[in-house]
Design an enzyme around this catalytic site. Structure first.
Site, PDB file in Angstrom:
ATOM      1  N   TYR A 143       0.822  -1.213   0.000  1.00  0.00           N
ATOM      2  CA  TYR A 143       0.000   0.000   0.000  1.00  0.00           C
ATOM      3  C   TYR A 143       0.857   1.265   0.000  1.00  0.00           C
ATOM      4  O   TYR A 143       0.372   2.351  -0.286  1.00  0.00           O
ATOM      5  CB  TYR A 143      -0.941   0.036   1.215  1.00  0.00           C
ATOM      6  CG  TYR A 143      -2.052  -1.005   1.187  1.00  0.00           C
ATOM      7  CD1 TYR A 143      -2.209  -1.855   0.099  1.00  0.00           C
ATOM      8  CD2 TYR A 143      -2.944  -1.134   2.241  1.00  0.00           C
ATOM      9  CE1 TYR A 143      -3.216  -2.814   0.069  1.00  0.00           C
ATOM     10  CE2 TYR A 143      -3.961  -2.090   2.219  1.00  0.00           C
ATOM     11  CZ  TYR A 143      -4.081  -2.923   1.133  1.00  0.00           C
ATOM     12  OH  TYR A 143      -5.084  -3.867   1.104  1.00  0.00           O
ATOM     13  N   LYS A 192       2.958 -15.406   2.521  1.00  0.00           N
ATOM     14  CA  LYS A 192       2.843 -16.126   1.248  1.00  0.00           C
ATOM     15  C   LYS A 192       4.275 -16.468   0.836  1.00  0.00           C
ATOM     16  O   LYS A 192       4.760 -16.101  -0.235  1.00  0.00           O
ATOM     17  CB  LYS A 192       2.130 -15.221   0.226  1.00  0.00           C
ATOM     18  CG  LYS A 192       1.748 -15.890  -1.060  1.00  0.00           C
ATOM     19  CD  LYS A 192       0.580 -16.863  -0.940  1.00  0.00           C
ATOM     20  CE  LYS A 192       0.314 -17.540  -2.272  1.00  0.00           C
ATOM     21  NZ  LYS A 192      -0.546 -18.726  -2.156  1.00  0.00           N
ATOM     22  N   ASP A 224      -3.659 -17.892   1.901  1.00  0.00           N
ATOM     23  CA  ASP A 224      -4.848 -18.518   1.299  1.00  0.00           C
ATOM     24  C   ASP A 224      -5.436 -19.551   2.258  1.00  0.00           C
ATOM     25  O   ASP A 224      -6.658 -19.646   2.433  1.00  0.00           O
ATOM     26  CB  ASP A 224      -4.542 -19.134  -0.074  1.00  0.00           C
ATOM     27  CG  ASP A 224      -3.146 -19.742  -0.162  1.00  0.00           C
ATOM     28  OD1 ASP A 224      -2.382 -19.649   0.814  1.00  0.00           O
ATOM     29  OD2 ASP A 224      -2.820 -20.338  -1.203  1.00  0.00           O
ATOM     30  N   ASP A 248      -5.461  -6.437   5.979  1.00  0.00           N
ATOM     31  CA  ASP A 248      -6.642  -5.677   5.557  1.00  0.00           C
ATOM     32  C   ASP A 248      -7.765  -6.646   5.202  1.00  0.00           C
ATOM     33  O   ASP A 248      -8.915  -6.510   5.658  1.00  0.00           O
ATOM     34  CB  ASP A 248      -6.235  -4.837   4.322  1.00  0.00           C
ATOM     35  CG  ASP A 248      -7.307  -3.849   3.920  1.00  0.00           C
ATOM     36  OD1 ASP A 248      -8.297  -3.717   4.655  1.00  0.00           O
ATOM     37  OD2 ASP A 248      -7.154  -3.213   2.852  1.00  0.00           O
ATOM     38  N   ASP A 252     -11.142  -8.005   7.788  1.00  0.00           N
ATOM     39  CA  ASP A 252     -12.547  -7.833   7.384  1.00  0.00           C
ATOM     40  C   ASP A 252     -13.277  -9.175   7.388  1.00  0.00           C
ATOM     41  O   ASP A 252     -14.440  -9.256   7.783  1.00  0.00           O
ATOM     42  CB  ASP A 252     -12.640  -7.206   5.984  1.00  0.00           C
ATOM     43  CG  ASP A 252     -12.773  -5.692   6.068  1.00  0.00           C
ATOM     44  OD1 ASP A 252     -12.418  -5.131   7.131  1.00  0.00           O
ATOM     45  OD2 ASP A 252     -13.216  -5.073   5.090  1.00  0.00           O
TER      46      ASP A 252
END
Ligand code: NAD
Length: 358
Positions: A143, A192, A224, A248, A252
């Site tokens: 980001y 990852k 994942d 992020d 959520d």
């Protein structure tokens, strides 16, 4: 007995309603335990654009930096959807995080026994309960990396880059290890590493730091798989450490499985004691001014402020127990009323019920 200066940023939409509720709760806690909370209000977001032409006035930044902590409602709304990108209300949040050096986002997600029916997961999964916290890196990674447009192999393309320094990983990992120590001593580091070099460095550092925390059980999980496990067996998680983008998305997901966005608090922390505390939801313009807003996420954010910034654990417990009690007794706001048959309480009525139980 202590005195704390709190910068209050109510923001837009339901922000003023829910933050007022949390301020009332803090006032009562102050009286009960003999502390003084001084509140100073500042504008940020859409209301600051209306008043000053910018989402984050300098006075707000200075006031928040000078305070012992920041209590924030939410910013944004359709009124400001068309403003130029650099003036968007959300810029206020990024600006405040940067100005206060807040690189950690703590997001607890737990299921309240009284609200199990609101959970979107299968009853046998919900029955096991869950109580986890996501520790998300907040100021680095993709980001904030280099980005742009260029001519690529197949014509015009866009790119974003992820970079993490050893320092950035170490400091967020330390927060996660320390958080795990205050909870059930279990840490899952999500990455990852089968694909990304930043994840491989992340893993190396977490493993090295684990030697300093022999009491914390550490494991790695690919992002994942973590996304699957969160809905398959959320009870297996205690503390989840992860990068900005993965955090992020996973936070959520974790909030969604509790079934009640109006109940979830968050804390953003840096090196010092000053933090920024806010509900995870937005400004809910669809219900602003109707009295339907659930103040609990903001009230629980105030409890997190007491626990993490002011070291007032007993006072934080008092607020959290009062919220729990109100739910156990069957009181509901419109967002969590579900099939309970309860008459929904307004924001001020719910705040009053919580205060009665402090
Ligand atoms: P939202 O979280 O504001 O609302 C989503 C849904 O949840 C709405 O139906 C809303 O009524 C409901 N809801 C949210 N909080 C509630 C509460 N406390 N009590 C009862 N119901 C509640 O998300 P959105 O609609 O996507 O965004 C609205 C605005 O908020 C946008 O401008 C967005 O950019 C902004 N936003 C701000 C923040 C922030 O300030 N941290 C975070 C997310 C979104």
């Amino acid at each position: 007995m202590a005195k704390f200066n709190i910068a209050v940023v109510k923001g837009d939409g339901i922000g003023p309603e829910i933050v007022s509720g949390a301020m009332e709760v803090l006032e009562v806690i102050g009286k009960k335990y003999g502390h003084t909370f001084n509140f100073t209000e500042y504008l940020a977001g859409g209301c600051a654009i209306d008043a000053f032409g910018v989402p984050l006035p300098e006075e707000t930044v200075a006031g928040c930096k000078a305070a012992d902590s920041v209590l924030l409602g939410a910013v944004g709304g359709p009124k400001w959807d068309e403003v130029p990108n650099h003036l968007r209300p959300e810029k206020a949040l990024l600006g405040l995080r940067a100005a206060l050096g807040l690189y950690t986002n703590l997001r607890p997600a737990k299921i309240y026994p009284a609200l199990m029916e609101a959970c979107t997961l299968r009853p046998d999964i919900v029955a096991k309960g869950f109580d986890l916290v996501i520790v998300r890196e907040l100021t680095g990674g993709i980001y904030f990396g280099e980005r742009g447009r260029r001519d690529g192999k197949y014509g015009p393309e866009a790119y974003d880059t992820e970079a993490y320094s050893v320092m950035e990983i170490e400091r967020i990992a330390r927060t996660a290890f320390e958080t795990a120590r205050k909870r059930r001593c279990n840490l899952v580091s999500v990455d990852k590493a089968n694909v990304l070099e930043t994840s491989r460095l992340w893993r190396e550092i977490v493993h090295k730091m684990a030697e300093e925390y022999p009491d914390v059980e550490v494991s790695d999980m690919y992002v994942d798989n973590a996304a699957m496990q969160l809905v398959r067996e959320p009870s297996r998680f205690d503390v989840v450490l992860t990068s900005n983008m993965f955090g992020d998305i996973l936070s959520d997901e974790a909030s969604q499985i509790t079934g009640s966005i109006g109940l979830l608090p968050s804390a953003s922390l840096g090196e010092g004691k000053c933090g920024m505390y806010e509900p995870i939801h937005g400004s809910a313009p669809d219900i602003a001014g109707t009295g339907k807003a659930n103040p609990m996420a903001t009230i629980l954010s105030a409890a997190m402020m007491l626990r993490y910034s002011f070291d007032l654990a007993e006072e934080a417990d008092c607020i959290e127990n009062a919220v729990n009690q109100v739910l156990e007794e069957g009181f509901r706001t419109a967002d969590i009323v579900g099939n309970s048959g309860a008459v929904p309480l307004s924001c001020t009525e719910m705040t009053a019920k919580i205060i009665e139980r402090l």
